[in-house]
Write a protein that holds these residues in place. Structure first.
Motif, short mmCIF file in Angstrom:
data_model
loop_
_atom_site.label_atom_id
_atom_site.label_comp_id
_atom_site.label_asym_id
_atom_site.label_seq_id
_atom_site.Cartn_x
_atom_site.Cartn_y
_atom_site.Cartn_z
N THR A 84 0.83 -1.20 0.00
CA THR A 84 0.00 0.00 0.00
C THR A 84 0.87 1.25 0.00
OG1 THR A 84 -1.76 -1.17 1.16
CG2 THR A 84 -1.83 1.23 1.24
N ILE A 85 0.47 2.20 -0.86
CA ILE A 85 1.14 3.50 -0.93
C ILE A 85 0.10 4.61 -0.76
CG2 ILE A 85 3.10 2.78 -2.35
CD1 ILE A 85 1.58 3.85 -4.82
N VAL A 86 0.57 5.77 -0.38
CA VAL A 86 -0.24 6.98 -0.34
C VAL A 86 0.40 7.94 -1.33
CG1 VAL A 86 -1.05 8.92 1.05
CG2 VAL A 86 -0.95 6.62 2.04
N VAL A 87 -0.42 8.50 -2.22
CA VAL A 87 0.07 9.37 -3.28
C VAL A 87 -0.55 10.75 -3.13
CG1 VAL A 87 0.26 9.69 -5.77
CG2 VAL A 87 0.25 7.38 -4.82
N GLU A 88 0.29 11.78 -3.22
CA GLU A 88 -0.16 13.16 -3.32
C GLU A 88 0.24 13.64 -4.71
OE1 GLU A 88 0.66 15.66 0.39
OE2 GLU A 88 2.24 14.14 0.40
N MET A 89 -0.69 14.31 -5.41
CA MET A 89 -0.35 14.78 -6.75
C MET A 89 -1.36 15.79 -7.26
SD MET A 89 -1.40 11.64 -9.21
CE MET A 89 -3.09 11.40 -9.65
N ARG A 90 -1.03 16.38 -8.38
CA ARG A 90 -1.94 17.24 -9.13
C ARG A 90 -2.07 16.70 -10.53
NH1 ARG A 90 0.84 22.25 -9.84
NH2 ARG A 90 -0.89 22.89 -11.18
N VAL A 96 -12.50 19.12 -21.96
CA VAL A 96 -12.75 19.06 -23.40
C VAL A 96 -14.04 19.80 -23.76
CG1 VAL A 96 -13.19 17.51 -25.34
CG2 VAL A 96 -11.43 16.93 -23.66
N GLY A 97 -15.09 19.64 -22.97
CA GLY A 97 -16.39 20.20 -23.31
C GLY A 97 -16.44 21.71 -23.40
N ASN A 98 -15.71 22.38 -22.52
CA ASN A 98 -15.79 23.85 -22.50
C ASN A 98 -14.44 24.53 -22.61
OD1 ASN A 98 -14.70 23.57 -19.94
ND2 ASN A 98 -16.64 23.95 -18.87
N GLY A 99 -13.35 23.76 -22.68
CA GLY A 99 -12.02 24.33 -22.82
C GLY A 99 -11.45 24.92 -21.54
N ASN A 100 -12.20 24.86 -20.44
CA ASN A 100 -11.71 25.41 -19.18
C ASN A 100 -10.48 24.63 -18.70
OD1 ASN A 100 -13.76 27.27 -19.09
ND2 ASN A 100 -14.94 26.22 -17.51
N PRO A 101 -9.60 25.32 -17.98
CA PRO A 101 -8.46 24.61 -17.40
C PRO A 101 -8.93 23.57 -16.38
CG PRO A 101 -8.27 26.99 -17.04
CD PRO A 101 -9.61 26.73 -17.66
N PHE A 102 -8.18 22.49 -16.28
CA PHE A 102 -8.42 21.45 -15.29
C PHE A 102 -7.18 21.41 -14.42
CE2 PHE A 102 -8.02 17.09 -13.75
CZ PHE A 102 -9.28 16.87 -13.22
N ASP A 103 -7.35 21.57 -13.12
CA ASP A 103 -6.24 21.53 -12.17
C ASP A 103 -6.79 20.95 -10.87
OD1 ASP A 103 -4.06 21.93 -10.48
OD2 ASP A 103 -3.61 23.90 -11.31
N MET A 104 -6.51 19.68 -10.65
CA MET A 104 -7.10 18.96 -9.51
C MET A 104 -5.98 18.41 -8.64
SD MET A 104 -10.04 17.84 -8.16
CE MET A 104 -11.23 17.79 -9.48
N THR A 105 -6.14 18.58 -7.34
CA THR A 105 -5.22 17.99 -6.37
C THR A 105 -5.85 16.71 -5.86
OG1 THR A 105 -4.41 20.17 -5.75
CG2 THR A 105 -4.00 18.36 -4.20
N TYR A 106 -5.03 15.68 -5.74
CA TYR A 106 -5.51 14.36 -5.32
C TYR A 106 -4.65 13.83 -4.18
CZ TYR A 106 -7.40 14.17 -10.11
OH TYR A 106 -8.04 14.42 -11.28
N ALA A 119 -7.13 -2.11 -4.76
CA ALA A 119 -7.94 -1.10 -4.07
C ALA A 119 -7.33 0.27 -4.32
CB ALA A 119 -7.98 -1.39 -2.57
N TYR A 120 -8.21 1.23 -4.58
CA TYR A 120 -7.77 2.59 -4.90
C TYR A 120 -8.82 3.54 -4.34
CZ TYR A 120 -5.77 6.22 -8.02
OH TYR A 120 -5.17 7.33 -8.54
N ARG A 121 -8.45 4.27 -3.29
CA ARG A 121 -9.34 5.29 -2.73
C ARG A 121 -8.82 6.65 -3.19
NH1 ARG A 121 -8.71 2.17 1.59
NH2 ARG A 121 -7.53 3.70 2.77
N ASP A 122 -9.64 7.33 -3.97
CA ASP A 122 -9.26 8.59 -4.62
C ASP A 122 -9.95 9.75 -3.90
OD1 ASP A 122 -8.65 10.63 -6.38
OD2 ASP A 122 -9.23 9.50 -8.16
N TYR A 123 -9.16 10.50 -3.13
CA TYR A 123 -9.69 11.64 -2.38
C TYR A 123 -9.47 12.91 -3.20
CZ TYR A 123 -9.77 8.45 1.59
OH TYR A 123 -10.02 7.40 2.43
N TRP A 124 -10.42 13.21 -4.09
CA TRP A 124 -10.33 14.42 -4.91
C TRP A 124 -11.35 15.43 -4.40
CZ3 TRP A 124 -14.68 15.61 -7.93
CH2 TRP A 124 -15.61 14.59 -8.06
N ASN A 125 -11.18 16.67 -4.82
CA ASN A 125 -12.00 17.76 -4.33
C ASN A 125 -13.21 17.98 -5.23
OD1 ASN A 125 -13.12 20.13 -3.44
ND2 ASN A 125 -11.29 21.38 -3.77
N PRO A 126 -14.40 17.59 -4.82
CA PRO A 126 -15.58 17.76 -5.68
C PRO A 126 -15.94 19.22 -5.93
CG PRO A 126 -16.24 17.00 -3.52
CD PRO A 126 -14.74 16.95 -3.55
#
Length: 141
Positions: A84-90, A96-106, A119-126
């Motif tokens: 098991t690992i814990v990953v921090e990333m962006r 694609v639909g509106n051309g807006n930038p996508f910048d998500m921290t996970y 198993a993969y638990r993805d804690y992203w910011n809704p």
């Protein structure tokens, strides 16, 4: 990937496949009974996907919605459980639909057995999705 591939190496490889938009190869990294969870999923979005088929259905059209360009700032932390690992990333790119930038921290908690994600638990910011106008990947809103 070979069964003796480290969780960190498998994860790094999975990121490369996402950047290459090779979803079939990315799905190939999953165990048949793998579980993908989104503990902070907003209402109407899937919170838990059980099995490779469910994960495949969720990810099938991902590149049609998000054009990922990079995963800067990837930090992989080992845990006391070697599988098991814990990953921090962006993840950065554009919607694609509106051309807006996508910048998500996970933050993700990932378990690997026999060279596959189990198993993969993805804690992203809704909140970031609502602000950007994204509507993708199984949303029923």
């Amino acid at each position: 990937m070979p069964a003796n591939t480290s969780p960190a190496d498998l994860y790094r490889h999975s990121l490369r496949l996402l950047l290459d938009k090779d979803i079939p190869a990315w799905l190939g990294l999953w165990a048949q009974d793998g579980i993908l969870e989104f503990p902070f999923a907003p209402q109407g979005w899937p919170g838990r996907l059980e099995g490779k088929e469910a994960i495949a259905a969720y990810m099938r059209h991902y590149p049609d919605h998000i054009d990922l360009h990079d995963f800067p700032d990837v930090r992989i932390h080992q845990t006391t459980a070697p599988e098991t690992i814990v990953v921090e990333m962006r993840g950065v790119g554009r919607l694609v639909g509106n051309g807006n930038p996508f910048d998500m921290t996970y933050i993700a908690v990932v378990t690997v057995q026999d060279g596959c994600f189990t198993a993969y638990r993805d804690y992203w910011n809704p909140l970031a999705v609502h602000e950007s106008g994204a509507d993708f990947a199984g949303s029923t809103r």
